[in-house]
Design an enzyme around this catalytic site. Structure first.
Site, PDB file in Angstrom:
ATOM      1  N   GLU A   1      11.937   2.045  -4.613  1.00  0.00           N
ATOM      2  CA  GLU A   1      11.705   3.401  -4.092  1.00  0.00           C
ATOM      3  C   GLU A   1      12.615   3.679  -2.896  1.00  0.00           C
ATOM      4  O   GLU A   1      13.068   4.797  -2.693  1.00  0.00           O
ATOM      5  CB  GLU A   1      10.214   3.572  -3.744  1.00  0.00           C
ATOM      6  CG  GLU A   1       9.375   3.703  -5.010  1.00  0.00           C
ATOM      7  CD  GLU A   1       7.935   3.238  -4.886  1.00  0.00           C
ATOM      8  OE1 GLU A   1       7.437   3.051  -3.764  1.00  0.00           O
ATOM      9  OE2 GLU A   1       7.307   3.036  -5.949  1.00  0.00           O
TER      10      GLU A   1
ATOM     11  N   GLY B   1       1.176  -2.942  -6.265  1.00  0.00           N
ATOM     12  CA  GLY B   1       1.117  -1.638  -5.622  1.00  0.00           C
ATOM     13  C   GLY B   1      -0.258  -1.011  -5.818  1.00  0.00           C
ATOM     14  O   GLY B   1      -1.217  -1.336  -5.115  1.00  0.00           O
ATOM     15  N   GLY B   2      -0.384  -0.145  -6.802  1.00  0.00           N
ATOM     16  CA  GLY B   2      -1.601   0.634  -7.036  1.00  0.00           C
ATOM     17  C   GLY B   2      -2.887  -0.189  -7.004  1.00  0.00           C
ATOM     18  O   GLY B   2      -3.873   0.214  -6.369  1.00  0.00           O
TER      19      GLY B   2
ATOM     20  N   GLY C   1       4.505   1.553 -11.114  1.00  0.00           N
ATOM     21  CA  GLY C   1       3.661   2.747 -11.074  1.00  0.00           C
ATOM     22  C   GLY C   1       3.555   3.469 -12.403  1.00  0.00           C
ATOM     23  O   GLY C   1       3.072   4.598 -12.462  1.00  0.00           O
TER      24      GLY C   1
ATOM     25  N   TRP D   1       0.826  -1.221   0.000  1.00  0.00           N
ATOM     26  CA  TRP D   1       0.000   0.000   0.000  1.00  0.00           C
ATOM     27  C   TRP D   1       0.853   1.261   0.000  1.00  0.00           C
ATOM     28  O   TRP D   1       0.316   2.372  -0.038  1.00  0.00           O
ATOM     29  CB  TRP D   1      -0.943  -0.008   1.215  1.00  0.00           C
ATOM     30  CG  TRP D   1      -1.936  -1.135   1.205  1.00  0.00           C
ATOM     31  CD1 TRP D   1      -2.131  -2.050   0.189  1.00  0.00           C
ATOM     32  CD2 TRP D   1      -2.874  -1.489   2.231  1.00  0.00           C
ATOM     33  NE1 TRP D   1      -3.116  -2.938   0.534  1.00  0.00           N
ATOM     34  CE2 TRP D   1      -3.592  -2.618   1.780  1.00  0.00           C
ATOM     35  CE3 TRP D   1      -3.168  -0.966   3.490  1.00  0.00           C
ATOM     36  CZ2 TRP D   1      -4.589  -3.225   2.540  1.00  0.00           C
ATOM     37  CZ3 TRP D   1      -4.165  -1.563   4.250  1.00  0.00           C
ATOM     38  CH2 TRP D   1      -4.871  -2.679   3.780  1.00  0.00           C
TER      39      TRP D   1
HETATM   40  P1  PGA Z   1       2.684  -0.859  -8.888  1.00  0.00           P
HETATM   41  O1  PGA Z   1       3.763  -1.000  -7.708  1.00  0.00           O
HETATM   42  O2  PGA Z   1       1.884  -2.148  -8.905  1.00  0.00           O
HETATM   43  O3  PGA Z   1       1.858   0.334  -8.517  1.00  0.00           O
HETATM   44  O4  PGA Z   1       3.449  -0.686 -10.154  1.00  0.00           O
HETATM   45  C1  PGA Z   1       4.412  -2.212  -7.456  1.00  0.00           C
HETATM   46  C2  PGA Z   1       5.422  -2.037  -6.349  1.00  0.00           C
HETATM   47  O5  PGA Z   1       6.044  -0.983  -6.271  1.00  0.00           O
HETATM   48  O6  PGA Z   1       5.612  -2.943  -5.510  1.00  0.00           O
END
Ligand code: PGA
Length: 257
Positions: free
Chosen positions: A98, A235-236, A174, A10
């Site tokens: 990140e 992620g998203g 992302g 998240w």
């Molecule tokens: P995303 O992120 O599905 O939004 O591309 C994946 C992640 O960073 O673990």
């Protein structure tokens, strides 16, 4: 190989009540109709206690998104693996791009964190992956091998089974642009070979390798059949039960196959 693993990352999203509600919605849906996969939720630190409360008896795992390598000390702003285990986590995401890119985490720091996580019986979810520039320069295999070599240095055969590995190409995170099934298959194959060379065939085959990067309900069915994909890091699309649940359930056919 154990069941496939789907992790919802998240990131820095959600108040305590939003985290509780999302955790509860996912737990309720999976209680009504259990999935054939392991599921782990990784809320921000401030949502961990609420999500743990929302999950209660549900067989859903809880993950933190980072930890420090020391058990305690003068590290303002940090949270130790010991604290994460204490709050009820069984997993911790480490080496996310990140963290590497924005917070300048190095391979050596990630190795220390993996050691701390394992000491506290947490299962690290180690993220590896190349940037677009590295892919264009033909460096993908080299970069991923270096990340694995340093992060997993010194781990023994009986310990590596407690580590999950996530291949997350940085350019796919992302961006809405997921890696193609061929690209995923190639890198997963290389990661598996690395594990076989380092830990032997039978141990290596017990380590799950996840794919992450713009996974959504529309592209998931092209990624799941790929040889060597043992799970997903999302992620998203994990921020809403409506998009996360279909991703969790789409492994059903592969599990039965
Ligand atoms: P995303 O992120 O599905 O939004 O591309 C994946 C992640 O960073 O673990």
């Amino acid at each position: 190989m154990s069941a496939p693993l789907v992790v919802g990352n998240w990131k820095m999203h959600g108040t305590q009540s939003e985290c509780f509600n999302l955790g509860r919605a996912i737990a309720r849906a999976l209680r009504r109709k259990p999935a054939e996969t392991d599921v782990v939720l990784a809320p921000p630190f401030t949502g961990l206690a609420q999500v743990r409360r929302a999950l209660r008896e549900a067989t859903i795992g809880l993950a933190a998104q980072n930890c420090h390598w020391a058990d305690s000390g003068a590290y303002t702003g940090e949270t130790s693996a010991a604290m994460i285990a204490d709050i009820g986590c069984q997993f911790v995401i480490l080496g996310h791009s990140e963290r590497r890119r924005i917070f300048l985490e190095t391979d050596a720091m990630i190795a220390h964190k993996i050691g701390a996580a394992l000491r506290h019986r947490l299962r690290p979810i180690l993220c590896v992956g190349e940037t677009l520039a590295e892919r264009r320069a033909g460096q993908t295999a080299k970069v991923v091998s270096r990340q694995l070599r340093i992060a997993l240095k010194g781990l023994t055969k009986d310990v590596i089974e407690n580590v999950e590995i996530a291949y997350e190409p940085v350019w796919a995170i992302g961006t809405g642009q997921n890696a193609s099934p061929e690209q995923v298959g190639q890198v997963h194959g290389r990661i598996r070979r690395f594990l076989i060379d380092s830990f032997g065939q039978s141990t290596a085959m017990r380590v799950r390798i996840l794919y992450g990067g713009s996974v959504n309900p529309d592209n998931v069915n092209s990624l799941i059949p790929v040889d060597g994909v043992n799970g997903l890091l999302v992620g998203g699309a994990s921020l809403k039960a409506e998009t996360f649940l279909p991703i969790i359930r789409s492994f059903a056919n592969k599990v039965r196959a």
